[in-house]
Every structure is written in structure tokens, then in C-alpha cells.
Design a protein around this motif. Structure first.
Motif, PDB file in Angstrom:
ATOM      1  N   ASN A 124      11.578  32.740 -15.754  1.00  0.00           N
ATOM      2  CA  ASN A 124      10.567  33.408 -16.573  1.00  0.00           C
ATOM      3  C   ASN A 124      10.473  34.881 -16.173  1.00  0.00           C
ATOM      4  O   ASN A 124       9.570  35.284 -15.437  1.00  0.00           O
ATOM      5  CB  ASN A 124       9.218  32.702 -16.409  1.00  0.00           C
ATOM      6  N   HIS A 126       9.469  37.361 -17.624  1.00  0.00           N
ATOM      7  CA  HIS A 126       8.231  38.075 -17.991  1.00  0.00           C
ATOM      8  C   HIS A 126       7.265  38.119 -16.808  1.00  0.00           C
ATOM      9  O   HIS A 126       6.311  38.886 -16.813  1.00  0.00           O
ATOM     10  CB  HIS A 126       7.529  37.380 -19.166  1.00  0.00           C
ATOM     11  N   ARG A 167       8.673  47.028 -13.046  1.00  0.00           N
ATOM     12  CA  ARG A 167       7.775  47.280 -14.177  1.00  0.00           C
ATOM     13  C   ARG A 167       6.908  48.490 -13.857  1.00  0.00           C
ATOM     14  O   ARG A 167       6.564  48.738 -12.703  1.00  0.00           O
ATOM     15  CB  ARG A 167       6.868  46.067 -14.403  1.00  0.00           C
TER      16      ARG A 167
END
Ligand code: FAD
Length: 382
Positions: A124, A126, A167
Motif C-alpha cells: 500500500n 499510499h 512525500r
């Protein structure tokens, strides 16, 4: 001649790389092979000519990796260094980044690893939490401070730098968005510990810790706002190249099994005459050919600039090649009987190596999820 699927240049490249692979062979010195492949222009075949590359695409690079694999000497770092990192920098890097990295990646003198996987995010992506924040008081030119953890990252010890997916916070919306950073191997705060894998491979896997790693402003690849697009530009070549890795390994195992089955005789005929031995080998051959066909389609779409269609085909190619490779290796080991498990024949270690292409860079199940949702329009369970 193979006019539809491959040009004459492609076929010539295949033949030349196969000859290089035969000269090195299984158990070769991967460093020496890396250097020779680079000198012959094979490692940078997909990179732009003006930066020392061959001006070709992923179609050419996947031929190189498949043929080296079929000779028993695949170079795993080709998947990350020229294919992911080279592609991302060539397509999205600044002119300075291109000049700084591409000639070295093309001539093999520099290598770059790629780190996206995190311990708590796994499939995952994300959920990755490696975060970059502006270095307010660190540097006059502005810069970044990177913090996080990565796991299973290949070749960090031999790579000059790692392209790390992190990020940043969008100043306007406050949302986190992916960004790619070039982190030099010896950057202060960037530490690695080797993971003890049951794999016989030159390339090792590492857990990485990024503890407030200070980076210059130009460590960010390309645009802060184009992170996702850039990431996908690198992930499609990664999948196509993993398919090439798997098809090559499957072909190598199958060739060993076929040679053995032609010779080995315990009744009146060689064991290859028994359909119980012959048919599974024939099936493995068909499945590898089919996987290669999808890989060629994915590479052709990618090189033609159709990122969306290439995404679906690259996923399907990676799936098909991973499955075909696992089956081919399993059948090859079985065909050799007891010899399938001896060091002398060297096939047993491929059992674990083949599984890598089913798990990484994206698992079989995540590809089935992708096809279920994106292609078939089925609802999501997660
Ligand atoms: C040899 C090797 C080299 C690697 N090199 C690199 C590298 O260089 N850089 C890098 O970034 N990463 C690398 N990886 C990491 C690799 O990409 C990950 O292992 C892979 O993405 C799977 O993540 P995970 O191991 O956390 O498994 P998990 O995400 O924990 O998955 C475990 C199992 O659960 C299944 N699963 C998870 N979610 C779902 C779902 N929604 N539906 C159905 N099934 C699901 C998976 O398919 C899998 O079978 C490497 C891995 C290996 C083994």
C-alpha cells in the motif's frame, strides 16, 4: 526474421547480448559482466544519445536483460539503475541532473538504487511516511530534510545514490504528495543494514533509515508538483524489466531441463520421451513465450509514449512472466530428479530467485486487484 514483434536491430541486439551472456554464464563475476555490458553500450541502450545513451527504449533494454537472464547471468540492478532511475531523470530531471547522472548510468560507471517500499506500508504505497520538509535554516539555496524508513531496497551498498520516494506537504492544500529525491550513499543520517535473504544473488537487500538527512535543493528530481506522474514513468519500466528478468530466468531453467531430459535415460528412452516430463516443459515454454509477447506489447506502448495503455500491459506482462518463471523453474528442478537439488546443477537456488518476480516490485495479488478494478471495473474490497 521477426518483422512484426522485433526489428532487425532488435534481433541483432538479442544475438549479440546472448553471445556476451554465454561468455560470462551462470556463476560469473557480475561486476565484470556489468562493466563489459556497459562498455558495449547495453546498459544505457534506453537512455538519450545526447547524454551518452543508445537512444533506444525499454524494448531494447528488456531484450538485454532477458538475454543475460537466459544465459544464467541476469543483472538485477538493470531494473533499477538505467530502467527506473535513468528513465525518471531523463524524462523529468533538470538539465543539470541529466548532465550529472545520465552519462554515468549509461556507461556503467555510476549506479542508482531505488527505494519506495516501507515496512509499515508494504504493497500500500499510499501509506508511505518518508517525509521531506524544507530546510529553513540549513542552506542559503534552500534544501530538504528527509526522514523515514525503507525496506528490501536492492543494491544500496553498490549504488552511488538511491532514488528515494518521499512525500512533501502541499503548501496550498496541506495534502501529502509523492516526491523523488536523490540521496547519495554516504549522506550523513542515511544508514543501511543488510537483510539476510535466502537468495543467492550478487545484489543484496537493505533496510534503510533516513534520520534528518539534509539534502541540497537540487536533490529533488524534477518538479515538486509532478511527483506522481514521474513515479509512474519509472514504475512501468520497472514492471516491464521485471518481466524480462523472469522470462530470461525461466528460459535458462527450461534450457537446462530440456538438455537433461534429452540425455538422461533410465528405461529404454531418454526421460524427455515420457509425456509426463515433456508436456509440462512444453507448457512452460508456451507460457514463457506468451509472457514475452505481453512484455513486447508493454514495451512498445511505453516507448510510443502511451503511459496509460503501457501501465495495464506492463502489469499483465509482469504477472504472466512471474507465473511462467515460477512454473518453469519448478518443472526444471523436477525434471532433473535428485540432480535438481544439487549445487552442481545450480537449479535449486532458482526456486527462491524465481519467487522474487512474483512478489516484487508489485505482487501477483496487487496486479490481479489492478486488473479487477481498472480493466474489469469491479468494486474494491479495500
Ligand atoms: C529480492 C527483493 C528485492 C526488492 N528490491 C526492492 C527495491 O530495490 N526497491 C524497493 O522499493 N522495493 C524492493 N522490494 C520490495 C518489494 O517491492 C515488496 O516486497 C513488494 O512490493 C511487496 O511488499 P511487502 O513485502 O511489504 O508485502 P505485503 O504488502 O505485506 O504483502 C504480503 C502479501 O499480502 C498480499 N496482499 C497485500 N495487500 C493485498 C490486497 N489488497 N489484496 C490481496 N492481497 C494483498 C500480497 O500480495 C502478498 O502476497 C524487493 C523485494 C524483494 C523480495
Amino acid at each position: 526474421m521477426n518483422l512484426i514483434l522485433e526489428t532487425e536491430e532488435h534481433t541483432a541486439l538479442r544475438t549479440a547480448v546472448a553471445a556476451l551472456g554465454r561468455r560470462h554464464g551462470r556463476g560469473c563475476d557480475p561486476e565484470a559482466l556489468w562493466q563489459e555490458a556497459a562498455k558495449l553500450g547495453y546498459l544505457g541502450v534506453n537512455l538519450p544519445e545526447e547524454h551518452g545513451g543508445g537512444g533506444g527504449g525499454i524494448a531494447e533494454l528488456s531484450i538485454v536483460l532477458e538475454e543475460l537472464g537466459a544465459a544464467g547471468c541476469p543483472l538485477l540492478m538493470m531494473i533499477v539503475s538505467p530502467a527506473i532511475c535513468g528513465t525518471v531523470i531523463a524524462r523529468f530531471g533538470t538539465e543539470d541532473q541529466r548532465r550529472a547522472w545520465l552519462p554515468g548510468l549509461a556507461d556503467g560507471s555510476r549506479t542508482m538504487a531505488f527505494g519506495i517500499t516501507e515496512p509499515d506500508a508494504g504493497s500500500n504505497s499510499h501509506r508511505i511516511t518518508t517525509t521531506a520538509r524544507r530546510d529553513a535554516d540549513g542552506r542559503a539555496d534552500g534544501g530538504w530534510i528527509l526522514t523515514g524508513r525503507k525496506v528490501f531496497i536492492s543494491g544500496v551498498d553498490i549504488a552511488d545514490a538511491t532514488l528515494v520516494v518521499g512525500r512533501t506537504e502541499d503548501a496550498r492544500t496541506g495534502k501529502l504528495k509523492p516526491c523523488l529525491f536523490i540521496v547519495p550513499r554516504d549522506a550523513p543520517g542515511f544508514t543501511r543494514s543488510r537483510i539476510d535473504m535466502e537468495l543467492h544473488a550478487h545484489e543484496k537487500q537493505f533496510e534503510l533509515v533516513l534520520d534528518d538527512v539534509r539534502l541540497p535543493a537540487d536533490a529533488l528530481v524534477g518538479e515538486e508538483d509532478a511527483g506522481l506522474l514521474q513515479l509512474f514513468a519509472g514504475l512501468n519500466p520497472e514492471r516491464i524489466m521485471t518481466a524480462a528478468f523472469a522470462v530470461g530466468m525461466g528460459r535458462y531453467a527450461l534450457d537446462q531441463a530440456i538438455a537433461y531430459a534429452r540425455e538422461r535415460q533410465v528405461w529404454q528412452t531418454p526421460i524427455g520421451a515420457h509425456q509426463a516430463i515433456a508436456h509440462p516443459l512444453a507448457q512452460a515454454h508456451i507460457e514463457l513465450e506468451l509472457a514475452r509477447l505481453m512484455m513486447q506489447k508493454a514495451a512498445a506502448l511505453y516507448d510510443a509514449g502511451d503511459d496509460i495503455a503501457a501501465g495495464e500491459a506492463a502489469n499483465m506482462a509482469k504477472y504472466a512472466a512471474g507465473e511462467a518463471c515460477v512454473k518453469a523453474v519448478d518443472q526444471a528442478v523436477h525434471t532433473l530428479g535428485g540432480n535438481g537439488l544439487t549445487r552442481e546443477y545450480g537449479l535449486a537456488s532458482l526456486v527462491t530467485a524465481a519467487r522474487v518476480s512474483r512478489i516484487a516490485p508489485v505482487s501477483r495479488e496487487m496486479i490481479l486487484n489492478y486488473v479487477s478494478h481498472q480493466t474489469l471495473g469491479l468494486p474494491k474490497s479495500y
